[in-house]
Design a protein around this motif. Structure first.
Motif, PDB file in Angstrom:
ATOM      1  N   GLU A  84       0.992  -1.272  -0.063  1.00  0.00           N
ATOM      2  CA  GLU A  84       0.078   0.031   0.003  1.00  0.00           C
ATOM      3  C   GLU A  84       0.793   1.275   0.104  1.00  0.00           C
ATOM      4  N   GLY A  85       1.961   1.008   0.840  1.00  0.00           N
ATOM      5  CA  GLY A  85       2.853   2.285   0.892  1.00  0.00           C
ATOM      6  C   GLY A  85       3.259   2.667  -0.420  1.00  0.00           C
ATOM      7  N   VAL A  86       3.938   1.526  -1.004  1.00  0.00           N
ATOM      8  CA  VAL A  86       4.460   1.824  -2.593  1.00  0.00           C
ATOM      9  C   VAL A  86       3.543   2.348  -3.503  1.00  0.00           C
ATOM     10  N   SER A  87       2.366   1.812  -3.396  1.00  0.00           N
ATOM     11  CA  SER A  87       1.261   2.712  -4.321  1.00  0.00           C
ATOM     12  C   SER A  87       1.036   3.919  -4.065  1.00  0.00           C
ATOM     13  N   ARG A  88       1.138   4.293  -2.929  1.00  0.00           N
ATOM     14  CA  ARG A  88       0.712   5.769  -2.413  1.00  0.00           C
ATOM     15  C   ARG A  88       1.846   6.650  -2.853  1.00  0.00           C
ATOM     16  N   SER A  89       3.114   6.137  -2.670  1.00  0.00           N
ATOM     17  CA  SER A  89       4.364   6.681  -3.069  1.00  0.00           C
ATOM     18  C   SER A  89       4.255   7.034  -4.683  1.00  0.00           C
ATOM     19  N   THR A  90       3.946   6.040  -5.336  1.00  0.00           N
ATOM     20  CA  THR A  90       3.830   6.120  -6.770  1.00  0.00           C
ATOM     21  C   THR A  90       3.017   7.258  -7.152  1.00  0.00           C
ATOM     22  N   THR A  91       1.655   7.237  -6.208  1.00  0.00           N
ATOM     23  CA  THR A  91       0.665   8.271  -6.901  1.00  0.00           C
ATOM     24  C   THR A  91       1.210   9.565  -6.627  1.00  0.00           C
ATOM     25  N   ARG A  92       2.001   9.826  -5.246  1.00  0.00           N
ATOM     26  CA  ARG A  92       2.342  11.149  -4.739  1.00  0.00           C
ATOM     27  C   ARG A  92       3.483  11.541  -5.865  1.00  0.00           C
ATOM     28  N   SER A  93       4.417  10.545  -6.120  1.00  0.00           N
ATOM     29  CA  SER A  93       5.532  11.196  -6.863  1.00  0.00           C
ATOM     30  C   SER A  93       4.824  11.733  -8.131  1.00  0.00           C
ATOM     31  N   VAL A  94       3.876  11.312  -8.904  1.00  0.00           N
ATOM     32  CA  VAL A  94       3.603  11.669 -10.306  1.00  0.00           C
ATOM     33  C   VAL A  94       2.657  13.084  -9.953  1.00  0.00           C
ATOM     34  N   VAL A  95       1.925  12.991  -8.828  1.00  0.00           N
ATOM     35  CA  VAL A  95       1.035  14.471  -8.271  1.00  0.00           C
ATOM     36  C   VAL A  95       1.842  15.584  -8.008  1.00  0.00           C
ATOM     37  N   HIS A  96       3.128  15.256  -7.221  1.00  0.00           N
ATOM     38  CA  HIS A  96       3.777  16.307  -6.745  1.00  0.00           C
ATOM     39  C   HIS A  96       4.747  16.747  -7.842  1.00  0.00           C
ATOM     40  N   SER A  97       5.365  15.715  -8.524  1.00  0.00           N
ATOM     41  CA  SER A  97       6.133  16.227  -9.854  1.00  0.00           C
ATOM     42  C   SER A  97       5.357  17.191 -10.814  1.00  0.00           C
ATOM     43  N   ALA A  98       4.086  16.749 -11.140  1.00  0.00           N
ATOM     44  CA  ALA A  98       3.539  17.653 -11.708  1.00  0.00           C
ATOM     45  C   ALA A  98       3.166  19.115 -11.426  1.00  0.00           C
ATOM     46  N   LEU A  99       2.529  19.061 -10.158  1.00  0.00           N
ATOM     47  CA  LEU A  99       2.448  20.306  -9.485  1.00  0.00           C
ATOM     48  C   LEU A  99       3.706  21.165  -9.486  1.00  0.00           C
ATOM     49  N   VAL A 100       4.814  20.624  -8.985  1.00  0.00           N
ATOM     50  CA  VAL A 100       5.977  21.250  -8.930  1.00  0.00           C
ATOM     51  C   VAL A 100       6.466  21.748 -10.205  1.00  0.00           C
ATOM     52  N   VAL A 101       6.675  20.808 -11.223  1.00  0.00           N
ATOM     53  CA  VAL A 101       6.792  21.422 -12.911  1.00  0.00           C
ATOM     54  C   VAL A 101       6.196  22.555 -13.078  1.00  0.00           C
ATOM     55  N   LEU A 102       4.669  22.554 -13.027  1.00  0.00           N
ATOM     56  CA  LEU A 102       3.903  23.763 -13.414  1.00  0.00           C
ATOM     57  C   LEU A 102       4.033  25.073 -12.644  1.00  0.00           C
ATOM     58  N   GLY A 103       4.212  24.793 -11.259  1.00  0.00           N
ATOM     59  CA  GLY A 103       4.569  26.148 -10.403  1.00  0.00           C
ATOM     60  C   GLY A 103       5.852  26.602 -10.613  1.00  0.00           C
ATOM     61  N   LEU A 104       6.906  25.740 -10.851  1.00  0.00           N
ATOM     62  CA  LEU A 104       8.214  26.293 -11.198  1.00  0.00           C
ATOM     63  C   LEU A 104       8.293  26.900 -12.769  1.00  0.00           C
ATOM     64  N   ASP A 105       7.556  26.295 -13.558  1.00  0.00           N
ATOM     65  CA  ASP A 105       7.384  26.954 -14.947  1.00  0.00           C
ATOM     66  C   ASP A 105       6.997  28.254 -14.869  1.00  0.00           C
ATOM     67  N   PHE A 106       5.940  28.546 -14.183  1.00  0.00           N
ATOM     68  CA  PHE A 106       5.636  29.931 -13.852  1.00  0.00           C
ATOM     69  C   PHE A 106       6.657  30.977 -13.281  1.00  0.00           C
ATOM     70  N   VAL A 107       7.346  30.281 -12.237  1.00  0.00           N
ATOM     71  CA  VAL A 107       8.436  31.136 -11.641  1.00  0.00           C
ATOM     72  C   VAL A 107       9.600  31.471 -12.657  1.00  0.00           C
ATOM     73  N   LEU A 108       9.937  30.334 -13.506  1.00  0.00           N
ATOM     74  CA  LEU A 108      11.049  30.439 -14.353  1.00  0.00           C
ATOM     75  C   LEU A 108      10.541  31.122 -15.448  1.00  0.00           C
ATOM     76  N   THR A 109       9.406  31.112 -16.104  1.00  0.00           N
ATOM     77  CA  THR A 109       9.070  32.155 -17.223  1.00  0.00           C
ATOM     78  C   THR A 109       9.084  33.448 -16.843  1.00  0.00           C
ATOM     79  N   ALA A 110       8.573  33.831 -15.520  1.00  0.00           N
ATOM     80  CA  ALA A 110       8.639  35.217 -14.891  1.00  0.00           C
ATOM     81  C   ALA A 110      10.061  35.746 -14.989  1.00  0.00           C
TER      82      ALA A 110
END
Lengths: 260, 155
Positions: A229-255
């Motif tokens: 269960e822990g591995v499955s949660r981590s995998t989900t979190r990995s994708v969700v966090h990566s996507a959020l960080v990429v989109l947020g960072l993209d705004f900062v970098l573009t600015a």
């Protein structure tokens, strides 16, 4: 009663900070192993294969279709101003500056980041990492650092391939289907897209995304609760966090890069 | 051994593809040309109004690009704009009485400097100034003048 909720908030903040601290310590440990990996480059080739070569198909196909859609939509808007000739500029600028690095990072997070997390998480759950430690092999340097470097190398390459294929896709639609002048598509693009301003900044963006996507994936795997269960949660979190960080960072970098 | 070799082959192909894509973006999509940087020499020109002329705008002669705008400054003593342009090194025979205009490519396109050669036997050297200049045409001013003239005719 209300003291409990304040304590709950405090606990939440402390857990988050602790997690952030562990993530940075892990990054430090990963970076300390770079020299060792560079002396055994075979470990790196394998990871570039896993992260880069195996993502090539989905990145190429996505790039082609994103470019073709940009061609169609761009033509629709630009033709209202009689500026269809600028289609090349629009397609290339949006791909090189934004869509190339961002969409590639999202695809890699889904395709390779999740695999990394699951792999490392399962290694931890089945005590392979502890096994390595028992044999006096540092699992971070042996397992995590090559994957980190592999992601770092593969990401800009994939983003460049995405943009290049996308520009060709826009060309097929714009010139082949909608009948824009062949020369205008390339010459306007070349006149308006700047190498340092656009292409280099795009590569810098994808390098930054490469660091964060692989870092998050490795940390989630390394920090997982060692159960299925822990591995499955981590995998989900990995994708969700990566996507959020990429989109947020993209705004900062573009600015930072383009916002003046 | 065979599998390892396959991995190496695939990674090699992947890196080559990535580099080709980067090269394509650099040479075909963007305006990188390998002969840029500090090459060429600087010429200055003063304009009453530069419109929307920007750094890196093209400098052309007979429609062919021979250089780029290096900087646009404001001279607070004369209230004029000072534009310095970097001209390609091989174009070393621009006459002293050359005329510099600011043109617009198309109705709404970007602005560029067009040089019209004069007849002087002396050529401009690095750091010298083009004396004959004509400012950018500002669309609002032109429309204003046109309306003013029309009103004068009918009155």
């Amino acid at each position: 009663m209300w003291l409990d909720s304040v304590a709950g908030l405090g606990r939440g903040v402390l857990t988050a900070l602790e997690r952030l601290g562990r993530a940075h310590l892990l990054l430090l440990a990963i970076l300390l192993g770079v020299g060792e990996v560079l002396r055994r480059p075979r470990l790196l080739w394998e990871q570039i294969y896993n992260i880069g070569v195996l993502s090539l198909l989905i990145v190429g196909v996505s790039g082609l279709f994103v470019g073709m859609v940009l061609g169609l939509q761009g033509y629709y808007v630009l033709s209202q101003f009689g500026a269809e000739q600028s289609l090349g500029v629009m397609v290339a600028a949006s791909l090189v500056r934004e869509l190339g690095p961002v969409v590639t990072a999202l695809l890699v997070a889904g395709r390779a980041g999740s695999a990394l997390t699951a792999e490392i998480g399962l290694m931890k759950a089945t005590e392979q990492l502890s096994g390595l430690e028992m044999m006096a092999v540092d699992p971070v340097r042996r397992i995590l650092t090559p994957r980190f470097l592999g992601g770092l190398v593969a990401m800009p390459m994939l983003a460049a391939i995405f943009s290049a294929v996308g520009v060709l896709g826009g060309y097929f639609v714009g010139v082949g289907l909608l009948g824009i002048d062949d020369g205008a598509y390339w010459s306007q693009m070349r006149a308006k897209i700047d190498f340092e301003e656009d292409v280099v900044n795009g590569v810098v963006k994808s390098l930054v995304f490469g660091v964060f996507v692989t870092w998050i994936a490795l940390f989630q795997g390394h920090d997982t609760v060692p159960t299925s269960e822990g591995v499955s949660r981590s995998t989900t979190r990995s994708v969700v966090h990566s996507a959020l960080v990429v989109l947020g960072l993209d705004f900062v970098l573009t600015a930072l890069m383009f916002g003046d | 051994m065979g599998k390892r070799r396959n991995v190496e082959l695939m990674v090699g192909t992947f890196m080559a593809l990535g580099l080709i894509a980067l090269f394509f973006l650099a040479m075909h999509v963007s305006n990188l040309s390998l002969v840029t940087g500090g090459e060429g020499y600087l010429l200055n020109a003063r304009f009453a109004n530069v419109g929307s002329l920007k750094v890196r705008s093209p400098v052309t002669m007979a429609g062919v690009r021979i250089g780029r705008v290096e900087s646009v400054r404001f001279d607070k003593a004369t209230y004029e704009a000072v534009v310095s342009m970097r001209i390609d090194a091989e174009i070393d025979s621009i006459p002293e009485d050359t005329f510099a205009n600011i043109f617009t490519s198309g109705l709404l396109g970007e602005q560029y400097i067009g040089l019209e050669p004069g007849g002087s036997p002396d050529y401009l050297r690095d750091g010298e100034e083009i004396a004959n200049t004509q400012s950018a045409l500002v669309l609002e001013q032109m429309i204003g003048q046109f309306l003013f003239k029309k009103a004068g005719e009918s009155g």
